[in-house]
Design an enzyme around this catalytic site. Sequence first.
Site, PDB file in Angstrom:
ATOM      1  N   SER A 141       0.857  -1.197   0.000  1.00 28.84           N
ATOM      2  CA  SER A 141       0.000   0.000   0.000  1.00 28.84           C
ATOM      3  C   SER A 141       0.886   1.237   0.000  1.00 28.84           C
ATOM      4  O   SER A 141       2.023   1.189   0.477  1.00 28.84           O
ATOM      5  CB  SER A 141      -0.866  -0.006   1.258  1.00 28.84           C
ATOM      6  OG  SER A 141      -1.498   1.232   1.436  1.00 28.84           O
ATOM      7  N   TYR A 154      -2.115  -0.859  10.462  1.00 27.25           N
ATOM      8  CA  TYR A 154      -2.182  -1.139   9.017  1.00 27.25           C
ATOM      9  C   TYR A 154      -0.896  -0.670   8.321  1.00 27.25           C
ATOM     10  O   TYR A 154      -0.287  -1.424   7.561  1.00 27.25           O
ATOM     11  CB  TYR A 154      -3.412  -0.446   8.413  1.00 27.25           C
ATOM     12  CG  TYR A 154      -3.603  -0.737   6.941  1.00 27.25           C
ATOM     13  CD1 TYR A 154      -4.080  -1.972   6.523  1.00 27.25           C
ATOM     14  CD2 TYR A 154      -3.304   0.222   5.976  1.00 27.25           C
ATOM     15  CE1 TYR A 154      -4.256  -2.254   5.178  1.00 27.25           C
ATOM     16  CE2 TYR A 154      -3.483  -0.043   4.623  1.00 27.25           C
ATOM     17  CZ  TYR A 154      -3.960  -1.284   4.229  1.00 27.25           C
ATOM     18  OH  TYR A 154      -4.120  -1.548   2.885  1.00 27.25           O
TER      19      TYR A 154
HETATM   20  N1  LIG Z   1      -8.833  -0.593  -1.163  1.00 25.14           N
HETATM   21  C1  LIG Z   1      -7.799   0.182  -0.921  1.00 25.14           C
HETATM   22  O1  LIG Z   1      -7.899   1.416  -0.865  1.00 25.14           O
HETATM   23  C2  LIG Z   1      -6.428  -0.428  -0.736  1.00 25.14           C
HETATM   24  C3  LIG Z   1      -5.334   0.440  -0.689  1.00 25.14           C
HETATM   25  C4  LIG Z   1      -4.067  -0.073  -0.510  1.00 25.14           C
HETATM   26  C5  LIG Z   1      -3.901  -1.442  -0.402  1.00 25.14           C
HETATM   27  N2  LIG Z   1      -4.970  -2.264  -0.442  1.00 25.14           N
HETATM   28  C6  LIG Z   1      -4.728  -3.691  -0.293  1.00 25.14           C
HETATM   29  O2  LIG Z   1      -5.320  -4.378  -1.381  1.00 25.14           O
HETATM   30  C7  LIG Z   1      -5.672  -5.697  -0.972  1.00 25.14           C
HETATM   31  C8  LIG Z   1      -7.103  -5.976  -1.366  1.00 25.14           C
HETATM   32  O3  LIG Z   1      -7.933  -5.091  -0.631  1.00 25.14           O
HETATM   33  P1  LIG Z   1      -9.394  -4.675  -1.112  1.00 25.14           P
HETATM   34  O4  LIG Z   1      -9.479  -3.225  -1.011  1.00 25.14           O
HETATM   35  O5  LIG Z   1      -9.736  -5.358  -2.382  1.00 25.14           O
HETATM   36  O6  LIG Z   1     -10.238  -5.257   0.122  1.00 25.14           O
HETATM   37  P2  LIG Z   1     -11.496  -6.245   0.208  1.00 25.14           P
HETATM   38  O7  LIG Z   1     -12.483  -5.960  -0.861  1.00 25.14           O
HETATM   39  O8  LIG Z   1     -11.921  -6.176   1.630  1.00 25.14           O
HETATM   40  O9  LIG Z   1     -10.844  -7.675  -0.100  1.00 25.14           O
HETATM   41  C9  LIG Z   1     -10.014  -8.294   0.812  1.00 25.14           C
HETATM   42  C10 LIG Z   1      -9.791  -9.718   0.359  1.00 25.14           C
HETATM   43  O10 LIG Z   1      -8.898 -10.337   1.294  1.00 25.14           O
HETATM   44  C11 LIG Z   1      -9.421 -11.589   1.636  1.00 25.14           C
HETATM   45  N3  LIG Z   1      -9.026 -11.988   2.982  1.00 25.14           N
HETATM   46  C12 LIG Z   1      -9.128 -11.294   4.149  1.00 25.14           C
HETATM   47  N4  LIG Z   1      -8.738 -12.060   5.182  1.00 25.14           N
HETATM   48  C13 LIG Z   1      -8.370 -13.258   4.654  1.00 25.14           C
HETATM   49  C14 LIG Z   1      -7.893 -14.468   5.202  1.00 25.14           C
HETATM   50  N5  LIG Z   1      -7.695 -14.608   6.521  1.00 25.14           N
HETATM   51  N6  LIG Z   1      -7.628 -15.499   4.373  1.00 25.14           N
HETATM   52  C15 LIG Z   1      -7.837 -15.382   3.037  1.00 25.14           C
HETATM   53  N7  LIG Z   1      -8.262 -14.263   2.447  1.00 25.14           N
HETATM   54  C16 LIG Z   1      -8.554 -13.229   3.262  1.00 25.14           C
HETATM   55  C17 LIG Z   1     -10.935 -11.425   1.564  1.00 25.14           C
HETATM   56  O11 LIG Z   1     -11.521 -12.711   1.310  1.00 25.14           O
HETATM   57  P3  LIG Z   1     -12.397 -13.569   2.361  1.00 25.14           P
HETATM   58  O12 LIG Z   1     -12.947 -12.608   3.378  1.00 25.14           O
HETATM   59  O13 LIG Z   1     -13.446 -14.198   1.509  1.00 25.14           O
HETATM   60  O14 LIG Z   1     -11.442 -14.567   2.912  1.00 25.14           O
HETATM   61  C18 LIG Z   1     -11.093 -10.538   0.350  1.00 25.14           C
HETATM   62  O15 LIG Z   1     -11.159 -11.285  -0.817  1.00 25.14           O
HETATM   63  C19 LIG Z   1      -5.402  -5.755   0.530  1.00 25.14           C
HETATM   64  O16 LIG Z   1      -4.143  -6.338   0.788  1.00 25.14           O
HETATM   65  C20 LIG Z   1      -5.392  -4.300   0.930  1.00 25.14           C
HETATM   66  O17 LIG Z   1      -4.648  -4.063   2.111  1.00 25.14           O
HETATM   67  C21 LIG Z   1      -6.224  -1.798  -0.604  1.00 25.14           C
END
Ligand SMILES: NC(=O)c1ccc[n+]([C@@H]2O[C@H](COP(=O)([O-])OP(=O)(O)OC[C@H]3O[C@@H](n4cnc5c(N)ncnc54)[C@H](OP(=O)(O)O)[C@@H]3O)[C@@H](O)[C@H]2O)c1
Length: 257
Positions: A141, A154
């Site tokens: 991130s 985080y």
């Molecule tokens: N959205 C943003 O602004 C942003 C910014 C910077 C970085 N990121 C990073 O991008 C990545 C994706 O985030 P997103 O925004 O797409 O969030 P999201 O929609 O909440 O998706 C998170 C994903 O992680 C999976 N996950 C969570 N805990 C897990 C576990 N214990 N085992 C397996 N899978 C797990 C969830 O699947 P299940 O719950 O079905 O297991 C879900 O598919 C993350 O690493 C996040 O930190 C996001």
Amino acid sequence: MNFWGKVIIITGASSGIGKELALSLSKEKCKLVLIARRIEFINELKEEIEKNGSELFTIKCDVTDKIQVKYSVDSVLNKFNQIDGAILNSGVSVKQSFANFDSYVAEQTFAVNYFGIVNYLNELLPVFKKQRSGFIAGVSSLADARGFPVSGIYCSSKAAVTTLLESLKAEYKPFNVKIINIHPGFVKTPMTDKNDFTMPFLMDVKKACKIIMKGFRKDKNIIKFPWQMTLLTGIIKRIPDSWFQYIADKRVSIKKL
Ligand SMILES: NC(=O)c1ccc[n+]([C@@H]2O[C@H](COP(=O)([O-])OP(=O)(O)OC[C@H]3O[C@@H](n4cnc5c(N)ncnc54)[C@H](OP(=O)(O)O)[C@@H]3O)[C@@H](O)[C@H]2O)c1
């Protein structure tokens, strides 16, 4: 990077960035292995992925559980005999101030964001080393830049991911294994939908995934977006510590904690 016919793992494919990346990659006619705990959500993508010309294999796995992670990688090898790449994207974000600190939140965040990647490295690195090929893209991130107030857990988990992948990159180059570090800014997903603060330069998830795919095609080692947030966090990273502390202090009031 060319994905045609390749076996690609994506963790956290049940929602947000992981789901959208899966749909984008499915247009490249590859063999997609989608992983998450909510397997019913990834199974729903089957029709669209197959219509786009890719094969889908889904695995229910909690990335914090080493045994489940090993089982998932063994299952992929049993089915396809090879793994060409992995996008380690699973992540969680829980807002927590140190005023109401609970170490459990830190443990859980690191268990998913950091050890979720470490657990996959444990299984994938020997495979890629033996194959003398493969790529690992870890989703960090832009929040890794500094210890932003009320996001310390985080930010530190993502800084740990960035440092880990950076170090791995040089060590695995001789084995022809490519390590990619993805640093999104704010992207509109279920993760950010629950945020109650202003998110500068919030990006649509489809646009974010287009940028990631473009980065893959251009063989980039580091993919950062959006450019405005990349510039801002780049400046914040470089300002003297005392300046950063001054800005951070201004943003925190007892009322907000
Ligand atoms: N959205 C943003 O602004 C942003 C910014 C910077 C970085 N990121 C990073 O991008 C990545 C994706 O985030 P997103 O925004 O797409 O969030 P999201 O929609 O909440 O998706 C998170 C994903 O992680 C999976 N996950 C969570 N805990 C897990 C576990 N214990 N085992 C397996 N899978 C797990 C969830 O699947 P299940 O719950 O079905 O297991 C879900 O598919 C993350 O690493 C996040 O930190 C996001």
